[in-house]
Design an enzyme around this catalytic site. Sequence first.
Site: not given
Length: 402
Positions: A96, A121, A184, A186-187, A189, A337
């Site tokens: 992330d 994020e 994001d 890493i959307d 997770t 998101d």
Amino acid sequence: MLKEVVHRSHHLWQCFPRHLHCHDWSPVNSKARSRSGRGSVSWRKPLFCMASYHRDVVLATNAVRLASRLCQTVQRGLLTQETQTKSDKSPVTVADYGSQALVNWSLAREFPPGTFSMVAEEGSEDLRTEAGAPMLERITQLVNDAIASDAALDVAPLSKEDVLEAIDWGNSEGGSNGRHWVLDPIDGTRGFVRGDQYAIALGLLDNGKVVAGVLGCPNLPMGSIANGIPANSSEPVGCLFVASLGAGTTVEPLDGSGEPKRVHVSDVEDTAIATFCESYESAHTMQDLTANIAGTLGVKAPPVRIDSQAKYGAMARGDAVIYLRFPHFGYREKIWDHAAGAIVITEAGGEVFDAAGEPLDFSRGRWLDLDTGIIATNKELKPVVLSAVQKCVKDLKIPAKH
Ligand SMILES: Nc1ncnc2c1ncn2[C@@H]1O[C@H](COP(=O)(O)OS(=O)(=O)O)[C@@H](OP(=O)(O)O)[C@H]1O
Ligand SMILES: [Mg+2]
């Protein structure tokens, strides 16, 4: 090192009016040389003047490709290290932070810090503590490995301080005025940890509206997933979806091995043959409610469940006809998101709306303030889907505006 990059970028920046940049990238690419063993994320050169967000899209695409490399490295390690339990969150966190640092660093090569706003994020606070030091070490290594793996990026390695600084360029609150990037890193997770779907999602807001979006989906097959994701298929995986206002949505291989192709949402108008997609995780959406809505619509096929905004990409190319998302009571949606995914759908001819039938409002800062749920479908099906949603939501007696 960042100062050197920023200085060069600032010079470039001053040469061209905002939104209308006709330069090629020779100041960056003239230094590029081919080195054996190093691939390239295919940094694109804008060659002529195009629509106003073309340059942003090029930058975003390059940034997402670079971040995807880091994420793929971490996910591979996560899945192969036998000592690593899948419930251990640290590799995810490393990815992330690393992904966010790389995207911000990439953008800052053209938009000097202080001239671009990024709503992302992560923040670097935990990494600045003694306990965070080993993680910062690892992130810095991953970031530098990703940069070094790209033949077009001939820059000195970033220091730990550079990485921390780059992460924190993502601390904007967004809002209704001006331009704000939305990331994001890493959307999805949970999908990332499982070895399944995830996305690097980068959007751009201009005066509260999403005007561009790029979705890197490293594990999404290039072929349709309408019947689910085939196990052990020889189908190439890794998709890059790119959309900008008025320019449509395209998909291309994430590794740069093919040309972008325009995509369009499904034109199915008969709900009996429609498919729908939703979150893989039942904790993220009320799957009883979505089943009820699908039943009311007469949808017969089982849901396609995948993690992250890869769903938006899949829908944009017609793999599913309807997207239903109904978080459990009390959950507040965050703009990162949905920003990139929403324009990927709308530029592919679809609609994204809440249970009141309203488009999503990205102008209110880091959160989406919506009526219940997020729904996407094609224009023809919107009235009937909305009506089914409203009936089922009413039956469930969910308080509005949660
Ligand atoms: N409780 C709850 N309810 C609803 N949504 C939640 C919840 N918790 C998290 N999230 C957010 O969901 C993001 C993951 O996207 P999806 O829900 O579409 O994918 S999936 O659930 O992993 O299948 C996920 O994105 P990442 O945190 O980037 O993975 C979250 O922002
Ligand atoms: Mg997310």
